[in-house]
Design an enzyme around this catalytic site. Sequence first.
Site, PDB file in Angstrom:
ATOM      1  CB  SER A 139      38.725  30.291  28.519  1.00 57.95           C
ATOM      2  OG  SER A 139      38.223  29.022  28.895  1.00 57.95           O
ATOM      3  CE1 TYR A 152      41.962  30.392  32.911  1.00 60.82           C
ATOM      4  CE2 TYR A 152      39.957  29.278  32.190  1.00 60.82           C
ATOM      5  CZ  TYR A 152      41.225  29.767  31.914  1.00 60.82           C
ATOM      6  OH  TYR A 152      41.747  29.639  30.652  1.00 60.82           O
TER       7      TYR A 152
END
Length: 241
Positions: A139, A152
Amino acid sequence: MNLDSKIAIVTGASSGIGAEFSRMLVKNGSEVYGLARSKDKLQELQKELGDAFHPVTMDVTEADKLEKWVDQTFGRKHQPDILINNAGIMRSANVEDLSLDEWHNMINVNLNGIFYLTRLIVPLMKANKNTCHIINIASIAGLLGNPTISGYNASKFGVRGFSEALFKELRYDAIKVTCVFPGSIDTELFSKIEGIENHPNMMKTTDISSTVKFLLETDDNYLINEITMRPLNPKNPNEKE
């Protein structure tokens, strides 16, 4: 790589970009094993894609079950050519409000799950006479830290480090490794971040799958080991300035 007749594994295959990867691969002649926890969604995808898509109800954090499945599914005459490690979860909270369970779940799914499956597939790919390809979906959060997604961020930064080491480890075994860093995509994942609403300027799942198709179809001795994708204009066009 010519995708026709190739054997692929896609994790997180039941929705979002994972389902789109599966569609793209089947459309181009690949046989796909789609792993996810949602049996119902996997079965719906199989109805759409047909017998070339094999639904596998699996939690990538369960290392023993993964090993049993790999042993039962693959062997000398049936070897995977493609592994797309896509399964991921996100929890959004300030660090003091992030629970231990939420932290551990993100690390287990986003990072440990990639290791658990990759370590089982690499020996099969080394025995494969074809050039193989492992694609790890990280990501933009694996490159840039942001408030409320520290867990995350930590997991996706870990995916980048693992991918970089793996690429250097496997390049002489004819196994490509690419780490993909998408920005905001119109999927359920981003709608879970506080303060973010899905909108038309987010990237489409087909944007990501078409890029992965390009990565897979590059010549055998050509590798793009990292690629970042972003919307040109990331602002919600419905918001008033």
